[in-house]
Design an enzyme around this catalytic site. Structure first.
Site, short mmCIF file in Angstrom:
data_model
loop_
_atom_site.label_atom_id
_atom_site.label_comp_id
_atom_site.label_asym_id
_atom_site.label_seq_id
_atom_site.Cartn_x
_atom_site.Cartn_y
_atom_site.Cartn_z
N LYS A 26 -14.07 81.90 23.84
CA LYS A 26 -14.95 82.95 23.54
C LYS A 26 -14.44 84.05 24.34
O LYS A 26 -14.06 83.93 25.55
CB LYS A 26 -16.20 82.44 24.01
N CYS A 133 1.83 69.05 31.51
CA CYS A 133 3.11 69.22 32.31
C CYS A 133 3.52 68.05 32.66
O CYS A 133 4.71 67.48 32.58
CB CYS A 133 2.83 70.35 33.46
N CYS A 144 1.78 69.21 39.88
CA CYS A 144 3.34 68.94 39.89
C CYS A 144 4.21 69.65 40.25
O CYS A 144 5.35 69.37 40.28
CB CYS A 144 3.46 67.99 38.58
N PHE A 389 21.43 38.69 36.68
CA PHE A 389 22.86 39.44 36.55
C PHE A 389 23.82 38.73 37.44
O PHE A 389 24.70 39.20 37.43
CB PHE A 389 22.52 40.96 36.91
N THR A 450 22.52 48.64 46.68
CA THR A 450 20.87 49.00 47.20
C THR A 450 20.77 48.83 48.60
O THR A 450 21.58 48.02 49.25
CB THR A 450 19.90 48.14 46.14
N ASP A 498 8.73 44.81 34.47
CA ASP A 498 9.04 43.26 34.99
C ASP A 498 8.19 43.14 36.61
O ASP A 498 9.06 42.74 37.37
CB ASP A 498 10.51 42.83 34.79
P1 ADP Z 1 18.83 39.79 39.75
O1 ADP Z 1 18.17 41.14 39.68
O2 ADP Z 1 20.23 39.81 39.13
O3 ADP Z 1 17.66 38.98 38.78
P2 ADP Z 1 17.46 39.55 42.01
O4 ADP Z 1 17.03 40.64 42.37
O5 ADP Z 1 16.52 38.61 41.63
O6 ADP Z 1 18.68 39.47 41.11
O7 ADP Z 1 18.19 38.90 43.43
C1 ADP Z 1 18.42 37.55 43.67
C2 ADP Z 1 17.99 37.33 45.13
O8 ADP Z 1 18.74 37.99 45.97
C3 ADP Z 1 16.44 37.58 45.55
O9 ADP Z 1 15.54 36.50 45.16
C4 ADP Z 1 16.68 38.00 46.94
O10 ADP Z 1 16.26 36.80 47.69
C5 ADP Z 1 18.12 38.58 47.23
N1 ADP Z 1 17.83 40.01 47.11
C6 ADP Z 1 18.32 41.02 46.15
N2 ADP Z 1 18.24 42.11 46.31
C7 ADP Z 1 18.10 41.91 47.62
C8 ADP Z 1 17.92 43.12 48.73
N3 ADP Z 1 18.05 44.44 48.31
N4 ADP Z 1 17.70 42.94 49.97
C9 ADP Z 1 17.62 41.41 50.24
N5 ADP Z 1 17.75 40.24 49.63
C10 ADP Z 1 17.79 40.78 48.24
#
Ligand code: ADP
Length: 636
Positions: A26, A133, A144, A389, A450, A498
């Protein structure tokens, strides 16, 4: 009547204070005076002002900024600005850019000393229940975009007052059934030009990095990267520094080694007990937002092994601080200094500083812009386990930084897609997310490097009783950690896909961090990726994922509820008597997990709120984090 400073005819958007009120536009006659912005009905033929339709007191204004127009905006609504006050944003559309600029400038000037001036705002509209945004769905969600300066004005008063973990924004009023815990003072954002102090040493990794020496001052030159700021040291040298290694020079408690930012009660107890020194102490953020607590370890009092006492730092009406007895001080450092020499009502004086600063926090990559890691800089020490993996190993980067290295089994991951994504993942940095440091992609197998967490996987931690008689506070603190990591992911519009106890890790002081976010998209294994596959996380999935593969932050919320259930059952398998087909069938027909013995009604209510059939009826992580914090506050 107060003198008119500016007046103009603007289009005003209805504020829709009630959910049912329609969105309309308005024309109103706006008048700015010394006290308020008022808007009136008017007679366009006679050019006369009529009755006042509403007003905003200037002292209530928190922010005045432009609003970006939407595509296909009609020409009369091109020059929008917002006047944000406690009832939300008032959207006003000026007839020209000049008029808009003139009003914004004047208003900013008039409200710049207001006490609640915001540091962050939303550059786009709030429309149909969402901020256009940042896509947050809570009207009160914190802005943000950081303002360049506090409404065009930067003062010492705007400097950081003892920073604390940023709290998630307040949930919508509609959903809030009881008063929220008190909010800490809003942490103003640092700005270019400010002076900071290094809390940790940092050794340059790339030629663009700048060395940080603990306790030295630096000037911030550029903040365009969210993790790495450009800075200058006192010798004039310039380069990039990790922004989480510095604090603003003025008055933050971070300057003091006794202050353990972001440490909760159980972590403080763990640390003090590990140090095992009579009179060992630290100061931490209280669970009551904006307040501080002194945690003190004593060997007197008869308990074998000693015990911890927690003293809240109280504030008088005049803003003075005191501890157990009423000895008043105008600052917390003065108060601590006094009690380092006098018990004055406490079980002992504060004898030894116990600090969590031994280890610097993780950085988003080891150096600025550095995501490819040279494998020669990695040393492998031991195998941690294996997952989807392949093998994960513990090791060191450059001989000193602890790291976990995932060695990606060939054929288990769509590598090129992941490598692209890794650049985005590396920018995600939160203390409750496992930090991705970088990748080694020039060889096979590729590595994902990591942060390393010494207590390993949360599921094992829960199942193997590593906590020994977990307390209600400990269990809830775990949930709080996860909710905060997830609230950050949600704010970045990042879906985990997951979330489960097996994808959380525990660090040395019991904090929980979420890991493997988004990784499931790169798994090459039909058993895992297809919802009918044997490895699909059916037990953690809501009906819309099981039936239509519809992933969202709300499907993460469902999984969070299941994860809370895992925590409170100390790692039991959800729906343990059912197989995947039975779960799909029964969950879509309304079956839900029972209340674990360790969870009280309030905790179980949080879980069940995550398992609402309709995704949009589930809370957001921001809301969850606040609710969990609220419950923790009640417990302590
Ligand atoms: P993927 O991603 O291949 O499925 P995970 O992340 O499940 O493997 O890792 C397998 C195991 O290794 C985990 O259950 C944990 O005990 C160990 N792990 C993985 N990443 C780390 C981390 N950043 N620090 C300590 N332990 C780890």
């Amino acid at each position: 009547m107060s003198e008119t400073i500016l007046e103009d005819i603007f289009t005003k958007r209805s504020q829709q204070k009630k959910k049912t009120s329609p969105l309309n536009y308005k024309e109103r006659w706006f008048v700015l005076s010394q006290e308020k912005v008022a808007y009136y009905d008017f007679d366009s033929d006679k050019g006369k002002r009529k009755g006042m339709k509403g007003s905003v007191d200037l002292e209530k204004i928190k922010c005045v900024e432009m609003v970006q127009s939407e595509p296909n905006t009609p020409p009369e609504r091109l020059f929008a600005f917002q006047i944000v006050y406690d009832e939300g944003p008032l959207y006003v559309f000026a007839k020209s850019e000049d008029i808009r600029t003139q009003w914004i400038k004047k208003l900013k000037e008039m409200v710049r000393f207001n006490k609640d001036v915001m540091q962050k705002y939303h550059p786009c509209f709030w429309l149909d229940g969402v901020w256009l945004c940042c896509k947050q769905e809570v009207k009160q969600a914190m802005g943000c975009k950081v303002l360049d300066s506090k409404n065009g004005f930067s003062s010492n008063a705007s400097r950081r007052r003892g920073s604390r973990k940023p709290l998630p924004p307040t949930p919508t009023e509609e959903k809030c059934v009881r008063p929220l815990p008190p909010q800490p003072p809003e942490t103003p954002s640092p700005s270019v030009g400010m002076t900071v102090i290094a809390e940790y040493n940092f050794a340059p990794v790339t030629p663009q990095d700048l060395e940080l020496r603990k306790d030295e001052e630096y000037t911030i030159l550029e903040m365009s990267d969210q993790n790495w700021w450009k800075a200058r040291d006192k010798y004039g040298k310039e380069g990039y520094i990790p922004c989480n290694y510095v604090v603003e020079a003025e008055n933050g408690l971070e300057r003091f080694d006794w202050y353990s930012k972001n440490m909760n009660r159980s972590q403080a107890e763990n640390l003090l007990k590990t140090e095992n020194k009579d009179g060992g102490f630290l100061v931490r953020d209280s669970s009551k937002a904006g307040k501080y607590t002194v945690s003190l370890f004593t060997k007197s009092g008869g308990e074998t092994g000693g015990s911890c006492r927690h003293y809240n730092i109280c504030t008088t009406a005049e803003g003075q601080f005191y501890l157990a007895e009423r000895h008043f001080f105008s600052t917390i450092p003065e108060l601590i200094n006094y009690h380092q020499h006098n018990a004055a009502g406490m079980v002992s004086r504060l004898k030894y500083i116990v600090s969590n600063r031994a280890l610097p926090p993780s950085t988003a990559g080891f150096g600025y812009g550095e995501w490819e890691i040279d494998p020669h800089n990695l040393t492998f020490i031991k195998e941690l386990g294996s997952g989807q993996f392949g093998v994960v190993k513990y090791g060191k980067w450059q001989g000193q930084h602890d790291v976990a290295i995932k060695m990606i089994k060939e054929g288990s991951m769509s590598e090129d897609d992941f490598i692209e994504e890794a650049k985005i993942m590396m920018k995600l940095r939160h203390e409750n997310l496992v930090q991705l440091y970088g990748v080694c992609t020039k060889q096979r197998p590729i590595y994902i490097v990591t942060e390393f967490l010494s207590n390993g996987c949360l599921l094992t931690y829960l199942r193997e009783g590593l906590m020994q008689h977990p307390t209600a506070v400990q269990l809830l603190e775990m949930c709080k950690d996860i909710s905060e990591g997830m609230a950050y992911l949600e704010s970045q519009q990042y879906i985990h896909r997951d979330l489960a106890a097996r994808n959380c890790l525990v660090d040395g002081n019991g904090s929980i961090k979420v890991t493997d976010f988004g990784l499931s998209r790169y798994v090459l294994d039909d058993e895992y990726t297809s919802s009918a596959g044997s490895k699909f996380p059916v037990r953690w999935s809501p009906p819309e994922v099981l039936l239509f593969c519809k992933f969202s932050s709300k499907s993460d919320i469902w999984a969070y509820g299941i994860l809370m259930w895992e925590v409170y059952t100390l790692g039991r398998l959800p729906y343990e008597r059912l197989n995947n087909t039975e779960i799909v069938d029964q969950v879509s027909r309304g079956l839900r997990l029972f209340r674990p013995q360790l969870a009280n009604e309030k905790v179980y209510n949080i879980m069940t709120s995550c398992w609402m059939d309709k995704a949009d009826e589930r809370p957001t992580f921001q809301e969850l984090a606040l609710t969990v914090q609220d419950l923790l506050y009640e417990l302590q």
